[in-house]
Write a protein that holds these residues in place. Structure first.
Motif, short mmCIF file in Angstrom:
data_model
loop_
_atom_site.label_atom_id
_atom_site.label_comp_id
_atom_site.label_asym_id
_atom_site.label_seq_id
_atom_site.Cartn_x
_atom_site.Cartn_y
_atom_site.Cartn_z
N LEU A 73 0.80 -1.22 0.00
CA LEU A 73 0.00 0.00 0.00
C LEU A 73 0.84 1.28 0.00
CD1 LEU A 73 -2.90 -0.99 2.44
CD2 LEU A 73 -2.81 -1.15 -0.06
N ASP A 74 2.13 1.13 0.12
CA ASP A 74 3.04 2.28 0.07
C ASP A 74 3.53 2.42 -1.37
OD1 ASP A 74 4.80 4.33 0.44
OD2 ASP A 74 6.17 3.22 1.75
N TYR A 75 2.67 2.98 -2.22
CA TYR A 75 2.94 3.02 -3.66
C TYR A 75 4.25 3.73 -4.00
CZ TYR A 75 -2.11 2.35 -3.19
OH TYR A 75 -3.35 1.92 -2.80
N LYS A 76 4.54 4.79 -3.25
CA LYS A 76 5.73 5.59 -3.55
C LYS A 76 7.02 4.82 -3.32
CE LYS A 76 3.58 10.09 -2.62
NZ LYS A 76 3.63 11.32 -1.79
N SER A 77 6.94 3.73 -2.56
CA SER A 77 8.15 2.94 -2.28
C SER A 77 8.41 1.85 -3.32
CB SER A 77 8.03 2.28 -0.90
OG SER A 77 7.07 1.22 -0.92
N HIS A 78 7.46 1.62 -4.22
CA HIS A 78 7.55 0.44 -5.10
C HIS A 78 8.70 0.54 -6.10
CE1 HIS A 78 3.08 -0.70 -4.26
NE2 HIS A 78 3.87 -0.84 -3.22
N GLN A 79 8.92 1.71 -6.68
CA GLN A 79 10.01 1.84 -7.64
C GLN A 79 11.35 1.59 -6.96
OE1 GLN A 79 9.64 2.67 -11.23
NE2 GLN A 79 11.62 1.63 -11.00
N ALA A 80 11.54 2.17 -5.78
CA ALA A 80 12.79 1.97 -5.05
C ALA A 80 12.95 0.52 -4.63
CB ALA A 80 12.83 2.88 -3.82
N PHE A 81 11.84 -0.11 -4.24
CA PHE A 81 11.88 -1.53 -3.88
C PHE A 81 12.45 -2.35 -5.03
CE2 PHE A 81 9.67 -5.56 -4.66
CZ PHE A 81 10.08 -6.30 -3.56
N TYR A 82 11.94 -2.11 -6.25
CA TYR A 82 12.39 -2.91 -7.39
C TYR A 82 13.80 -2.53 -7.82
CZ TYR A 82 12.06 -5.71 -11.62
OH TYR A 82 12.27 -6.66 -12.59
N ASP A 83 14.09 -1.25 -7.79
CA ASP A 83 15.43 -0.80 -8.18
C ASP A 83 16.50 -1.37 -7.25
OD1 ASP A 83 14.34 0.67 -10.24
OD2 ASP A 83 14.44 2.59 -9.19
N ASN A 84 16.15 -1.56 -5.99
CA ASN A 84 17.12 -2.04 -4.99
C ASN A 84 17.38 -3.54 -5.07
OD1 ASN A 84 17.59 0.52 -3.93
ND2 ASN A 84 15.97 0.33 -2.38
N LEU A 85 16.64 -4.23 -5.92
CA LEU A 85 16.94 -5.65 -6.15
C LEU A 85 18.15 -5.72 -7.08
CD1 LEU A 85 13.31 -7.02 -6.80
CD2 LEU A 85 14.63 -7.17 -4.67
N GLU A 86 19.30 -6.10 -6.54
CA GLU A 86 20.54 -6.05 -7.33
C GLU A 86 20.43 -6.90 -8.59
OE1 GLU A 86 23.99 -6.90 -5.04
OE2 GLU A 86 23.53 -5.41 -3.50
N GLU A 87 19.87 -8.08 -8.44
CA GLU A 87 19.59 -8.93 -9.59
C GLU A 87 18.08 -8.98 -9.76
OE1 GLU A 87 20.32 -13.54 -11.15
OE2 GLU A 87 20.82 -12.94 -9.11
#
Length: 243
Positions: free
Chosen positions: A61-75
């Motif tokens: 539900l924290d939509y603003k965090s989703h891009q950073a969540f995915y970007d922070n996946l190194e692989e």
């Protein structure tokens, strides 16, 4: 072999699905709120299968965090499976829009927010698969759970469009429509035994359908035919049904 990202990883179906993919040698990344609560589960999976399992924090539900969540996946993952779900309380939702919004945002809006980001990446890579857990409740609205059902109906339509969009990029999109499943979410409900699946059965069906490249999965299989009948019932008769 890359790993499988499972979001909503604390649910019974998510855990069973994680075990199923781990059994077949896939590394895992499990995403959930308060993901530390999964440490014992992760240790057990590792001992049994010797795969690599990572935990990551995610608030759908924290939509603003989703891009950073995915970007922070190194692989980046080979595939993603959303097992996000919140049944909620229909009667409460009828009186309190806050509950309606929580049901809709958890089951639909939050998943779309994250899937959009992942789909854009998979489309560029021309590889990967996306699995979304919808529900037979989305096939036709019933008074006992139509807020939940409407959110799942929206998710089903979204996944259909996403599948159409990503076809040329060779990205598989699988819509999973479980019927009754014996989980914590349905605990206390009087479910018909012959129509109720165990999470492990759902997980096996998901794995098989994904590997076969299917587009839509009903589980148990009989729900495909049950819902076929329900969907063609005339409205004048359907609206008189007690449930």
């Amino acid at each position: 072999m890359s790993y499988i990202l499972i979001i909503g990883a604390k649910s019974d179906i998510a855990k069973a699905t994680a075990r199923e993919y781990a059994k077949h040698g896939y590394d895992l990344c499990l995403a959930a709120r308060n993901s530390d609560e999964l440490k014992d589960f992760v240790d057990d999976v590792i001992v049994r299968t010797q795969v690599t399992v990572n935990l990551v924090e995610l608030d759908i539900l924290d939509y603003k965090s989703h891009q950073a969540f995915y970007d922070n996946l190194e692989e980046k993952p080979l595939g993603v499976i959303s097992v996000i779900g919140y049944l909620g309380e229909q009667e409460k939702a009828q009186l309190d829009f806050t509950e309606s919004q929580r049901i809709m945002d958890t089951n639909y809006t939050g998943v779309v927010s994250l899937f959009n980001i992942i789909a854009n990446d998979f489309e560029k890579r021309r590889n990967g698969f996306i699995v979304g857990i919808s529900s037979v409740a989305g096939d036709r609205g019933r008074k006992s759970n139509y807020i939940y059902g409407s959110a799942k109906a929206a998710l089903t339509t979204y996944l259909s469009g996403l599948r159409n969009r990503l076809y040329d990029a060779q990205v598989q999109v699988l819509t999973v429509k479980p019927g009754f499943v014996a989980t914590k979410m349905t605990n206390g409900m009087n479910l018909p035994k012959k129509l109720t699946a165990q999470p492990e059965k759902v997980a096996k069906d998901i794995y098989k359908a994904q590997k076969k490249g299917k587009s839509v999965l009903y589980t148990k299989w009989i729900w495909k035919y049950i819902m076929m009948i329900i969907k063609i019932m005339p409205e004048w008769g359907f609206k008189r049904m007690s449930r």
